[in-house]
Design a protein around this motif. Structure first.
Motif, mmCIF file in Angstrom:
data_model
loop_
_atom_site.group_PDB
_atom_site.id
_atom_site.type_symbol
_atom_site.label_atom_id
_atom_site.label_comp_id
_atom_site.label_asym_id
_atom_site.label_seq_id
_atom_site.Cartn_x
_atom_site.Cartn_y
_atom_site.Cartn_z
ATOM 1 N N UNK A 58 -24.459 -31.261 16.293
ATOM 2 C CA UNK A 58 -25.279 -30.809 16.876
ATOM 3 C C UNK A 58 -25.819 -31.530 18.226
ATOM 4 N N UNK A 59 -25.785 -32.934 18.035
ATOM 5 C CA UNK A 59 -26.210 -33.491 19.288
ATOM 6 C C UNK A 59 -25.427 -33.302 20.380
ATOM 7 N N UNK A 60 -24.153 -33.066 20.280
ATOM 8 C CA UNK A 60 -23.146 -32.855 21.587
ATOM 9 C C UNK A 60 -23.355 -31.479 22.104
ATOM 10 N N UNK A 61 -23.624 -30.588 21.137
ATOM 11 C CA UNK A 61 -23.704 -28.997 21.413
ATOM 12 C C UNK A 61 -24.958 -29.121 22.308
ATOM 13 N N UNK A 62 -26.042 -29.656 22.062
ATOM 14 C CA UNK A 62 -27.195 -29.426 22.559
ATOM 15 C C UNK A 62 -27.605 -30.269 23.857
ATOM 16 N N UNK A 63 -27.312 -31.598 23.944
ATOM 17 C CA UNK A 63 -28.114 -32.616 24.614
ATOM 18 C C UNK A 63 -27.714 -32.606 25.820
ATOM 19 N N UNK A 64 -28.528 -33.125 26.938
ATOM 20 C CA UNK A 64 -28.104 -33.748 28.286
ATOM 21 C C UNK A 64 -27.742 -35.214 27.991
ATOM 22 N N UNK A 65 -28.428 -35.975 27.191
ATOM 23 C CA UNK A 65 -28.423 -37.325 26.729
ATOM 24 C C UNK A 65 -28.327 -37.589 25.298
ATOM 25 N N UNK A 66 -27.933 -38.232 24.744
ATOM 26 C CA UNK A 66 -27.802 -38.673 23.339
ATOM 27 C C UNK A 66 -28.124 -40.367 23.087
#
Length: 254
Positions: free
Chosen positions: A202-210
């Motif tokens: 989910x983090x990789x699919x959505x984010x500009x930065x994590x």
């Protein structure tokens, strides 16, 4: 999407401790991060690492033990309509239909009736629930309830949207549909988003930065930029490799 490089959210040296019967528990220790206006940033980490605590501090629902938090250049000293918050638990009023749940914040702000009705309808259209305006929460699926919560948060037009694992209680198909709906809304409204999850994909699919937090007490372990266009192919080699790298970074402290 382009975003303003000025800091919309500035967390500076924040620690949070809780006092309990068994003593002091440190949830966060010396956390610093900056989020630009219009940026979509996800806080990722294992259960118990302080992700929700950090979001509650930014929202103003709790205060840090040490350090300070600025939003839009102003110190956070309590909740503010400019910071809309959506939690995993729906927190809908079961005795109110969807339309009135969405309008709740606008009523509290004293928005005139006509303007309020127009704004609520706009939000229901945005999240695809216009046909359920008069339904009660008990008549809705989990995904629909989460969209009501999102519409309610957006209705007061906050600059900052804070989301605490909002899709954690729905099935994977609904989760992915809601993720895309959130990205569409973010792209259309240019809100600054701080999103909390323990789901790496989910983090990789959505984010500009994590921002990766370590285990308790939560500290910033790594910051990862995801410089890929959306929508992102979860079967692509780069996606799989990014997930694997983050999995290793979230691993236990040594």
């Amino acid at each position: 999407m382009n975003y303003d490089t000025k800091a919309e959210i500035d967390v500076n040296g924040v620690s949070k401790q809780y006092e309990g019967e068994s003593g002091t528990t440190t949830a966060l220790r010396d956390v610093s991060l900056m989020i630009a206006s219009g940026e979509f940033v996800t806080v990722l980490g294992p259960s118990g690492c302080g992700k929700t605590t950090l979001l509650r501090l930014v929202s103003g629902l709790e205060s840090p033990t040490d350090g300070d938090i600025m939003v839009a250049g102003e110190p956070v000293q309590g909740p503010n309509p400019n910071r809309g918050t959506v939690f995993q638990a729906y927190h809908l009023f079961p005795w109110l239909p969807v339309r009135e749940n969405v309008s709740f914040g606008l009523v509290e702000m004293g928005v005139p009736d006509t303007e309020r009705r127009d704004r609520v309808q706009e939000m229901l259209d945005l999240v695809g629930l216009s046909d359920f305006a008069d339904a009660y929460p008990k008549e809705l699926s989990g995904g629909m309830k989460q969209r009501v919560g999102l519409a309610r948060a957006l209705a007061v037009d906050p600059d900052v949207l804070l989301l605490d694992e909002p899709f954690g209680s729905v099935d994977i198909q609904t989760r992915q549909r809601l993720q895309q709906k959130l990205l569409d809304i973010w792209s259309d409204t240019e809100k600054t988003v701080l999103f909390v999850t323990h789901n790496i994909e989910e983090a990789v699919a959505l984010s500009d930065r994590i921002i990766v937090l370590s285990g308790t007490p939560g500290r910033v372990r790594a910051t990862v930029s995801v410089e890929r266009s959306r929508p992102r192919d979860r079967s692509a080699q780069w996606f799989v490799e990014q997930v694997e790298t983050l999995f290793e970074q979230i691993g236990p402290d040594t």
